[in-house]
Design a protein around this motif. Structure first.
Motif, PDB file in Angstrom:
ATOM      1  N   ASP A   1     -19.910  22.803  49.898  1.00  0.00           N
ATOM      2  CA  ASP A   1     -20.711  23.691  50.748  1.00  0.00           C
ATOM      3  C   ASP A   1     -21.997  23.079  51.242  1.00  0.00           C
ATOM      4  N   HIS A   2     -21.879  21.890  51.807  1.00  0.00           N
ATOM      5  CA  HIS A   2     -23.027  21.269  52.465  1.00  0.00           C
ATOM      6  C   HIS A   2     -23.648  22.214  53.463  1.00  0.00           C
ATOM      7  N   CYS A   3     -22.783  22.894  54.205  1.00  0.00           N
ATOM      8  CA  CYS A   3     -23.275  23.718  55.290  1.00  0.00           C
ATOM      9  C   CYS A   3     -23.782  25.041  54.758  1.00  0.00           C
ATOM     10  N   GLY A   4     -23.505  25.329  53.532  1.00  0.00           N
ATOM     11  CA  GLY A   4     -24.021  26.541  52.895  1.00  0.00           C
ATOM     12  C   GLY A   4     -23.575  27.796  53.601  1.00  0.00           C
ATOM     13  N   ARG A   5     -22.377  27.792  54.185  1.00  0.00           N
ATOM     14  CA  ARG A   5     -22.008  28.941  54.994  1.00  0.00           C
ATOM     15  C   ARG A   5     -21.831  30.236  54.190  1.00  0.00           C
ATOM     16  N   PRO A   6     -21.068  30.218  53.111  1.00  0.00           N
ATOM     17  CA  PRO A   6     -20.925  31.490  52.385  1.00  0.00           C
ATOM     18  C   PRO A   6     -22.259  32.056  51.914  1.00  0.00           C
ATOM     19  N   PRO A   7     -23.129  31.259  51.232  1.00  0.00           N
ATOM     20  CA  PRO A   7     -24.395  31.843  50.811  1.00  0.00           C
ATOM     21  C   PRO A   7     -25.193  32.358  52.010  1.00  0.00           C
ATOM     22  N   ASP A   8     -25.172  31.627  53.123  1.00  0.00           N
ATOM     23  CA  ASP A   8     -25.906  32.050  54.302  1.00  0.00           C
ATOM     24  C   ASP A   8     -25.444  33.416  54.790  1.00  0.00           C
ATOM     25  N   SER A   9     -24.116  33.556  54.931  1.00  0.00           N
ATOM     26  CA  SER A   9     -23.643  34.824  55.481  1.00  0.00           C
ATOM     27  C   SER A   9     -23.856  35.948  54.475  1.00  0.00           C
ATOM     28  N   LEU A  10     -23.806  35.609  53.206  1.00  0.00           N
ATOM     29  CA  LEU A  10     -24.073  36.616  52.180  1.00  0.00           C
ATOM     30  C   LEU A  10     -25.524  37.072  52.276  1.00  0.00           C
ATOM     31  N   HIS A  11     -26.397  36.101  52.493  1.00  0.00           N
ATOM     32  CA  HIS A  11     -27.818  36.368  52.612  1.00  0.00           C
ATOM     33  C   HIS A  11     -28.090  37.316  53.798  1.00  0.00           C
ATOM     34  N   LEU A  12     -27.425  37.024  54.911  1.00  0.00           N
ATOM     35  CA  LEU A  12     -27.604  37.858  56.114  1.00  0.00           C
ATOM     36  C   LEU A  12     -27.136  39.282  55.861  1.00  0.00           C
TER      37      LEU A  12
ATOM     38  N   GLN B   1     -24.937  49.298  62.935  1.00  0.00           N
ATOM     39  CA  GLN B   1     -25.277  48.493  61.758  1.00  0.00           C
ATOM     40  C   GLN B   1     -24.061  48.276  60.869  1.00  0.00           C
ATOM     41  N   LEU B   2     -23.284  49.340  60.690  1.00  0.00           N
ATOM     42  CA  LEU B   2     -22.100  49.236  59.825  1.00  0.00           C
ATOM     43  C   LEU B   2     -21.073  48.272  60.427  1.00  0.00           C
ATOM     44  N   CYS B   3     -20.940  48.332  61.769  1.00  0.00           N
ATOM     45  CA  CYS B   3     -20.009  47.428  62.445  1.00  0.00           C
ATOM     46  C   CYS B   3     -20.408  45.984  62.197  1.00  0.00           C
ATOM     47  N   ARG B   4     -21.720  45.726  62.352  1.00  0.00           N
ATOM     48  CA  ARG B   4     -22.222  44.359  62.132  1.00  0.00           C
ATOM     49  C   ARG B   4     -21.907  43.898  60.721  1.00  0.00           C
ATOM     50  N   MET B   5     -22.110  44.809  59.776  1.00  0.00           N
ATOM     51  CA  MET B   5     -21.876  44.461  58.370  1.00  0.00           C
ATOM     52  C   MET B   5     -20.398  44.264  58.107  1.00  0.00           C
ATOM     53  N   ASP B   6     -19.596  45.085  58.772  1.00  0.00           N
ATOM     54  CA  ASP B   6     -18.152  44.993  58.592  1.00  0.00           C
ATOM     55  C   ASP B   6     -17.651  43.603  58.998  1.00  0.00           C
ATOM     56  N   THR B   7     -18.117  43.135  60.162  1.00  0.00           N
ATOM     57  CA  THR B   7     -17.741  41.807  60.631  1.00  0.00           C
ATOM     58  C   THR B   7     -18.192  40.746  59.626  1.00  0.00           C
ATOM     59  N   ALA B   8     -19.448  40.883  59.181  1.00  0.00           N
ATOM     60  CA  ALA B   8     -19.983  39.903  58.237  1.00  0.00           C
ATOM     61  C   ALA B   8     -19.173  39.894  56.947  1.00  0.00           C
TER      62      ALA B   8
ATOM     63  N   LYS C   1     -15.728  38.227  57.426  1.00  0.00           N
ATOM     64  CA  LYS C   1     -15.863  36.776  57.567  1.00  0.00           C
ATOM     65  C   LYS C   1     -16.135  36.127  56.203  1.00  0.00           C
ATOM     66  N   LEU C   2     -17.045  36.761  55.485  1.00  0.00           N
ATOM     67  CA  LEU C   2     -17.410  36.238  54.164  1.00  0.00           C
ATOM     68  C   LEU C   2     -16.193  36.268  53.233  1.00  0.00           C
ATOM     69  N   THR C   3     -15.464  37.389  53.266  1.00  0.00           N
ATOM     70  CA  THR C   3     -14.306  37.537  52.386  1.00  0.00           C
ATOM     71  C   THR C   3     -13.249  36.482  52.712  1.00  0.00           C
ATOM     72  N   SER C   4     -12.982  36.316  54.019  1.00  0.00           N
ATOM     73  CA  SER C   4     -11.920  35.369  54.354  1.00  0.00           C
ATOM     74  C   SER C   4     -12.364  33.951  54.025  1.00  0.00           C
ATOM     75  N   ASP C   5     -13.648  33.673  54.238  1.00  0.00           N
ATOM     76  CA  ASP C   5     -14.188  32.362  53.903  1.00  0.00           C
ATOM     77  C   ASP C   5     -13.998  32.050  52.427  1.00  0.00           C
ATOM     78  N   LEU C   6     -14.395  33.022  51.607  1.00  0.00           N
ATOM     79  CA  LEU C   6     -14.355  32.791  50.163  1.00  0.00           C
ATOM     80  C   LEU C   6     -12.928  32.796  49.620  1.00  0.00           C
ATOM     81  N   THR C   7     -12.095  33.752  50.082  1.00  0.00           N
ATOM     82  CA  THR C   7     -10.749  33.826  49.511  1.00  0.00           C
ATOM     83  C   THR C   7      -9.849  32.709  50.017  1.00  0.00           C
ATOM     84  N   SER C   8      -9.942  32.385  51.347  1.00  0.00           N
ATOM     85  CA  SER C   8      -9.033  31.362  51.854  1.00  0.00           C
ATOM     86  C   SER C   8      -9.292  30.066  51.116  1.00  0.00           C
ATOM     87  N   ARG C   9     -10.530  29.872  50.687  1.00  0.00           N
ATOM     88  CA  ARG C   9     -10.835  28.625  50.007  1.00  0.00           C
ATOM     89  C   ARG C   9     -10.425  28.659  48.547  1.00  0.00           C
TER      90      ARG C   9
END
Ligand code: ZN
Ligand code: ZN
Ligand code: ZN
Ligand code: ZN
Ligand code: ZN
Lengths: 359, 74
Positions: free
Chosen positions: A13-24, A61-68, A71-79
């Motif tokens: 996770d050089h790019c730190g994507r999961p923590p970043d999106s979790l943070h958002l 707001q809920l829609c935005r969170m839903d997308t996030a 994305k986070l779930t698929s990122d973490l589970t696919s890996r």
């Protein structure tokens, strides 16, 4: 080797994507709480319009969170779901070896490499290619390109030494239709699949979008526009010692000599191309013209101007003569004034005026 | 019956799928790539080259990779 590779492929996770999106995602929560309590207050006070507006905000707001979240779930589970074990990696390495005859791992550069058979496309030989994947780039799951393709027996395109295959330039393979499946294969660490996908691209010629088209592989780039012209459509210009394509090459309309467009001038009157030897300059305005467009060394417009000037001059002279001292007229009534060199110094009658004009 | 199905074309796909007992390689191929020709693809079952009439078994891993994929430039 399989164990080394397995270790190397552990997500970093050089790019730190999961923590970043979790943070958002977490950052959205206080906002959501605020909107929620405002909505409740509006409803309680029966402020219908305001309540409606808060409800809309809540939905956004809920829609935005839903997308996030997805994305986070698929990122973490696919890996976590698909990451192969050391045993899978070993099976992959065997498959690569069976398919390509070899597989090498360079611990220092963290590169896993194999080499293709000699590749021939449309009768043109490009030689063997080494396909290398940088495993730490794969492990970081960044958008950075983990792939490097090196020609072992380079047959570069005449126009550009860096282009060693219609779809490879400076080690970069342009993946085209392979982009999505390769990205998926590398994200899921399916190494054998990744090598096979790359080899399938190297074994294919896509005439639609090559770095250099096969029919122009041994052609020459036009010095003017850069187009790669093949042997039949590339022309040599002697005056400037360069090669040009059909469109940037022409011939002199007067002597027929072939030259590039920079070495030819255009006649400013008829637009035809003329070489330096055949071009003339208008005596009046200095415009470049072909011999056919000049008359008495003048371009048509300068010729017209000169003719008009002559008429005007003549008219002026006639006028001057006719306004001279009337006593002369009475003393010397007629014939003295007519001279042979067509210059009328003194004109007395209408007949003589006409004669001088036409002289 | 569940097998692992991987395709390396289009958007790519790798997941478990349910198939009927007795499904052969060519039947699955026809279902998944109805307008494709098997000879244009490298088909492996459990990492080994597969014949068309090979019957798939529970837990098999089948990969289908085109032998030619169009690259691009830029
Ligand atoms: Zn040109
Ligand atoms: Zn000429
Ligand atoms: Zn020239
Ligand atoms: Zn002209
Ligand atoms: Zn002129």
């Amino acid at each position: 080797m399989a164990a080394d590779i397995h270790t190397q492929l552990q997500p970093i996770d050089h790019c730190g994507r999961p923590p970043d999106s979790l943070h958002l995602l977490i950052a959205e929560i206080p906002d959501l709480q605020r909107t929620c309590s405002q909505f409740r207050q509006c409803v309680g006070q029966q402020w219908h319009l305001a309540a409606d507006s808060k409800r809309h905000k809540l939905v956004r707001q809920l829609c935005r969170m839903d997308t996030a979240i997805s994305k986070l779930t698929s990122d973490l589970t696919s890996r976590s779901k698909r990451l192969p074990t050391a045993h899978d990696i070993l099976a992959d390495l065997r498959e690569i070896e069976e398919e390509f005859g070899e597989v090498r791992y360079d611990k220092r550069s963290k590169s896993l490499c194999t080499t293709t058979e000699p590749i021939t496309l449309e009768g043109l030989e490009f030689g063997r290619f080494t396909i290398c994947f940088n495993l730490s780039t794969i492990a970081s799951n960044c958008d950075e390109n983990p792939l490097n393709v090196i020609a072992l027996d380079p047959n570069p395109c005449a126009a550009d030494d860096a282009v060693v295959h219609p779809h490879v330039s400076a080690g970069h393979l342009c993946l085209g239709d392979a982009t999505a499946p390769l990205r998926k294969a590398t994200t899921e660490h399916r190494l054998a699949d990744a090598f096979q996908i790359v080899a399938a691209v190297l074994r294919t010629y896509s005439a639609d979008s090559p770095f250099c088209a096969i029919e122009n592989w041994n052609g020459r780039p036009c010095d003017d526009c850069g187009f790669i012209a093949n042997e039949d459509t590339s022309f040599y210009c002697e005056p400037c010692d360069k090669n040009f394509c059909e469109d940037c090459f022409s011939r002199c309309r007067d002597c027929g000599e072939s030259m590039c467009l920079s070495c030819l001038s255009s006649c400013e009157i008829c637009g035809d191309r003329i070489c330096e030897d055949c071009q003339s300059l208008c005596d009046g305005c200095g415009e470049v013209a072909c011999t056919g467009c000049l008359e008495n060394e003048l371009c048509p417009s300068c010729l017209e101007d000169r003719e008009n000037e002559e008429i005007e001059n003549d008219d002026e002279e006639i006028e001057q003569e006719s306004t001279e001292d009337p006593s002369d007229k009475s003393q010397e009534p007629t014939s003295r004034v007519f001279t042979t060199d067509s210059t009328v110094t003194s004109v007395q009658s209408d007949r003589l005026v006409e004669t001088s004009i036409h002289a | 019956m569940r097998i692992m199905y991987i395709n390396n074309f289009g958007g790519g796909f790798a997941d478990h799928i349910e198939i009927e007992e007795g499904t052969t390689v060519s039947k699955l191929f026809a279902q998944k790539i109805p307008d494709g020709r098997p000879e244009d693809y490298l088909i492996r079952v459990n990492r080994l080259p597969a014949s068309r009439d090979q019957i798939l078994k529970e837990g098999d891993r089948i990969t289908i990779t085109p032998t030619k994929i169009e690259g691009a430039a830029a």
